[in-house]
Motif scaffolding. Sequence first.
Motif, PDB file in Angstrom:
ATOM      1  N   UNK A 160       0.842  -1.193   0.000  1.00  0.00           N
ATOM      2  CA  UNK A 160       0.000   0.000   0.000  1.00  0.00           C
ATOM      3  C   UNK A 160       0.877   1.243   0.000  1.00  0.00           C
ATOM      4  N   UNK A 161       0.505   2.185  -0.846  1.00  0.00           N
ATOM      5  CA  UNK A 161       1.251   3.439  -0.942  1.00  0.00           C
ATOM      6  C   UNK A 161       0.486   4.561  -0.251  1.00  0.00           C
ATOM      7  N   UNK A 162       1.151   5.316   0.603  1.00  0.00           N
ATOM      8  CA  UNK A 162       0.474   6.477   1.189  1.00  0.00           C
ATOM      9  C   UNK A 162       0.257   7.538   0.120  1.00  0.00           C
ATOM     10  N   UNK A 163      -0.718   8.389   0.341  1.00  0.00           N
ATOM     11  CA  UNK A 163      -0.944   9.491  -0.606  1.00  0.00           C
ATOM     12  C   UNK A 163       0.300  10.376  -0.649  1.00  0.00           C
ATOM     13  N   UNK A 164       0.688  10.759  -1.832  1.00  0.00           N
ATOM     14  CA  UNK A 164       1.877  11.583  -1.987  1.00  0.00           C
ATOM     15  C   UNK A 164       1.630  12.972  -1.388  1.00  0.00           C
ATOM     16  N   UNK A 165       2.615  13.473  -0.667  1.00  0.00           N
ATOM     17  CA  UNK A 165       2.492  14.802  -0.077  1.00  0.00           C
ATOM     18  C   UNK A 165       2.566  15.876  -1.153  1.00  0.00           C
ATOM     19  N   UNK A 166       2.061  17.043  -0.823  1.00  0.00           N
ATOM     20  CA  UNK A 166       1.983  18.133  -1.795  1.00  0.00           C
ATOM     21  C   UNK A 166       3.232  19.012  -1.763  1.00  0.00           C
ATOM     22  N   UNK A 249      -6.102   0.391 -20.478  1.00  0.00           N
ATOM     23  CA  UNK A 249      -5.992   1.545 -19.583  1.00  0.00           C
ATOM     24  C   UNK A 249      -6.087   1.090 -18.134  1.00  0.00           C
ATOM     25  N   UNK A 250      -5.479   1.878 -17.275  1.00  0.00           N
ATOM     26  CA  UNK A 250      -5.556   1.658 -15.829  1.00  0.00           C
ATOM     27  C   UNK A 250      -5.795   3.002 -15.157  1.00  0.00           C
ATOM     28  N   UNK A 251      -6.689   3.025 -14.200  1.00  0.00           N
ATOM     29  CA  UNK A 251      -6.946   4.250 -13.461  1.00  0.00           C
ATOM     30  C   UNK A 251      -6.007   4.383 -12.276  1.00  0.00           C
ATOM     31  N   UNK A 252      -5.838   5.584 -11.804  1.00  0.00           N
ATOM     32  CA  UNK A 252      -4.979   5.824 -10.656  1.00  0.00           C
ATOM     33  C   UNK A 252      -5.012   7.275 -10.254  1.00  0.00           C
ATOM     34  N   UNK A 253      -4.108   7.654  -9.383  1.00  0.00           N
ATOM     35  CA  UNK A 253      -3.957   9.051  -8.995  1.00  0.00           C
ATOM     36  C   UNK A 253      -2.492   9.436  -9.125  1.00  0.00           C
ATOM     37  N   UNK A 254      -2.269  10.704  -9.293  1.00  0.00           N
ATOM     38  CA  UNK A 254      -0.904  11.211  -9.401  1.00  0.00           C
ATOM     39  C   UNK A 254      -0.873  12.622  -8.822  1.00  0.00           C
ATOM     40  N   UNK A 302      11.718  11.135  -2.313  1.00  0.00           N
ATOM     41  CA  UNK A 302      11.568  10.301  -1.121  1.00  0.00           C
ATOM     42  C   UNK A 302      10.797  11.012  -0.021  1.00  0.00           C
ATOM     43  N   UNK A 303      11.013  12.298   0.143  1.00  0.00           N
ATOM     44  CA  UNK A 303      10.277  13.054   1.162  1.00  0.00           C
ATOM     45  C   UNK A 303       8.797  13.121   0.824  1.00  0.00           C
ATOM     46  N   UNK A 304       8.474  13.353  -0.436  1.00  0.00           N
ATOM     47  CA  UNK A 304       7.076  13.489  -0.851  1.00  0.00           C
ATOM     48  C   UNK A 304       6.351  12.146  -0.861  1.00  0.00           C
ATOM     49  N   UNK A 305       7.061  11.096  -1.241  1.00  0.00           N
ATOM     50  CA  UNK A 305       6.421   9.786  -1.394  1.00  0.00           C
ATOM     51  C   UNK A 305       6.136   9.117  -0.059  1.00  0.00           C
ATOM     52  N   UNK A 306       6.966   9.395   0.945  1.00  0.00           N
ATOM     53  CA  UNK A 306       6.797   8.697   2.203  1.00  0.00           C
ATOM     54  C   UNK A 306       7.276   7.264   2.091  1.00  0.00           C
ATOM     55  N   UNK A 307       6.812   6.413   3.005  1.00  0.00           N
ATOM     56  CA  UNK A 307       7.239   5.014   3.052  1.00  0.00           C
ATOM     57  C   UNK A 307       6.052   4.098   2.825  1.00  0.00           C
ATOM     58  N   UNK A 308       6.125   3.187   1.867  1.00  0.00           N
ATOM     59  CA  UNK A 308       5.009   2.262   1.636  1.00  0.00           C
ATOM     60  C   UNK A 308       4.803   1.317   2.811  1.00  0.00           C
ATOM     61  N   UNK A 329       3.684  -4.139   7.863  1.00  0.00           N
ATOM     62  CA  UNK A 329       4.490  -2.933   8.069  1.00  0.00           C
ATOM     63  C   UNK A 329       3.634  -1.723   7.733  1.00  0.00           C
ATOM     64  N   UNK A 330       3.512  -0.817   8.694  1.00  0.00           N
ATOM     65  CA  UNK A 330       2.718   0.382   8.476  1.00  0.00           C
ATOM     66  C   UNK A 330       3.463   1.344   7.559  1.00  0.00           C
ATOM     67  N   UNK A 331       2.732   1.947   6.654  1.00  0.00           N
ATOM     68  CA  UNK A 331       3.321   2.966   5.790  1.00  0.00           C
ATOM     69  C   UNK A 331       3.441   4.288   6.531  1.00  0.00           C
ATOM     70  N   UNK A 332       4.237   5.154   6.009  1.00  0.00           N
ATOM     71  CA  UNK A 332       4.421   6.474   6.612  1.00  0.00           C
ATOM     72  C   UNK A 332       4.183   7.528   5.548  1.00  0.00           C
ATOM     73  N   UNK A 333       3.276   8.445   5.840  1.00  0.00           N
ATOM     74  CA  UNK A 333       2.928   9.489   4.871  1.00  0.00           C
ATOM     75  C   UNK A 333       4.128  10.383   4.576  1.00  0.00           C
ATOM     76  N   UNK A 334       4.170  10.889   3.367  1.00  0.00           N
ATOM     77  CA  UNK A 334       5.230  11.806   2.976  1.00  0.00           C
ATOM     78  C   UNK A 334       5.065  13.163   3.644  1.00  0.00           C
ATOM     79  N   UNK A 335       6.087  13.967   3.516  1.00  0.00           N
ATOM     80  CA  UNK A 335       6.084  15.309   4.111  1.00  0.00           C
ATOM     81  C   UNK A 335       6.058  16.355   3.004  1.00  0.00           C
ATOM     82  N   UNK A 336       5.178  17.349   3.098  1.00  0.00           N
ATOM     83  CA  UNK A 336       5.114  18.379   2.050  1.00  0.00           C
ATOM     84  C   UNK A 336       6.422  19.147   1.924  1.00  0.00           C
TER      85      UNK A 336
END
Length: 635
Positions: A160-166, A249-254, A302-308, A329-336
């Motif tokens: 699982x991927x955390x939402x990418x930080x802004x 096609x595949x849907x997703x977010x970016x 790496x800062x924006x992506x966080x840890x899966x 393993x818990x993911x860690x959200x990225x930092x803006x």
Amino acid sequence: MKRTAAIVSLSALLITAGCSDSTPDSGGKTDPNDEKQASAAVVKAFAAGWVKAWAPDGKPTEAAALTDAPATFGPRLDDVDSALVAQSVAVTPQGEPNCTDGSNCTQELAVEAVLRGIGTMKWTSTATAVKTGDAWKIKASGDTIYPGLGDANYLKRVRTLPARASILDRTGKPLTSNRPVVIIGVASGNKATAATYAAFTKYLDVDGTKLWNRAKSSPAGQFVDAITIRAEEWDTLRPKFANLPGVLTMGGTQSLPESSTFGRSVIGTMKTATAETLKNAGPTASTQDQVGTTGLQYSYQQQLAGTPGGTVTLRDGKTKMAIKEVFKQEGKAGTPVRTTLDTNLQRYAEAALATSKLPASLVAVQASTGQILAAANGPTATNYNRAFQGHYAPGSTMKVVTSAALMGTGLTASSPLTCSNTINVFGKTFKNYDGLAAYGAGTMEKALNQSCNTAFISQHGRLPADGMTKAAAMFGFGQDLKLSIPAYGGEVPAPKDDVAEAASMIGQGTVTASPLQMAMVAGTVKNGTALKPVLVPGKDPAGPAAAALPPATANALRTMMRTTVTGGTAKVLAANGAVSAKTGTAEVVSNGKVITNGWMVGYRGDVAFAVIVEGGASGAKAAGPILKNFLTRFK
């Protein structure tokens, strides 16, 4: 299927004298009649084979050959590797073998598998060594790989991927956010037709031939991605592809800015990871991830992506139901990432550049801090950040620096300088730009106002050989900017002769600068001290880039740049408030032809700026209207 590079670690098994009855003259060789020693040896060899099996492109042959059922155990070991997406494994035999009789011994194995894109999973399994004839073999059981696997159960991994930080603007407002996208590609093999690939080329600007080659060489059943676009863009294009075979096609977010062009060369772009971008993305990235490829998205990936995060469950081979969760393993959200950009000024800069028919760049900085407020390239979006990285002859905008250099020799704004049609320096004839008629007697201030080349060059003898280089350093030239994204701080080399020195005085010859550097020059005039440009506070070096300009010099330059607007070549900005500016026209060679680039630099209030138009007729005619458009949009 092996997917990644491995770092292999195998701890050697130490067999002490306490677990062996081998004779002193055995030379350390395994005694086949000593069950503990013999079973320990085969377990050690099996552990080494397992490590090799889970290495990149590894094969289970060696480990399987040490079992009592090689044909079934080899594929089983390989399947678990593929299910876990193991990047590497360390297998370490623990303690001494436990032998129930002369033909059966067990020994624990400590296993640490690095799961690509998640982390390290640890477990303990048991290897059973059995004596078959004169040889010792490992019992071919799934439990040897993982306890509970048996003959039919299996392991299933979920990542699982955390939402990418802004990326944020100077006020904390998001410049990027996670938006719906569609990944468009084709089925591997020959399902797509020539018409399919032609549509990719025509409508998506994808090289259809390269895509076809990738599809043809990919394993059967794979999705071969070509491009990722915004969902709303795909809604418009969908009818063009509806009846074409092989399109998938595949849907997703970016993480995307408000539009496909907004801040593109600074904010950056994202694409499916490649071997090159994976290196930058760090050890928890995966080949399926969308990662930063340029700009801030790349620099702070790496800062924006966080840890899966991820889980591994043991599942029943018949029902497919989960028996238990064996790893989590818990993911860690990225930092803006907070920038110095001003959202509105960035919009205004891009809107102004959109009016140009020629390639152009605009940079705006806060004169009092060096913080970058806007950086845009137009009229079409580009990943190449000309605004920061362009190496351009600054032309007559360099006369701001030249004026400071001459003031250092004792001249003032009112010192007399004559503007002639041409001037000869050791056999080299210099002239003025085509729109200027020689006016004869005048002052240095008028020479700047009217941008007279010959007037400034007439004073080249007053400057020492390194005069222009030292003066340029007062404006921050020649430094490694060390911004979060690549940027060029300009260069004014010491001239090799008088001709080169004369050329440098009018921003030609070996003098080069980026639009960012020239905006900093204008900011230096306003602020009185050259500052280091800053894009990401706390990350980019900040503060003075040189000693303060002499107060008399700074005051004189401010007056001279202001009168260039009120009565000189920058009068196109006269109705835009208290603007101070300098125009520039630089001759450059492009594709064997001499063309001119149009420049304008200056400031209004605390906002300093620079605009360049490649192939522009002159600064006033090409850069002036763009800058006027920009300044009209804000107060």
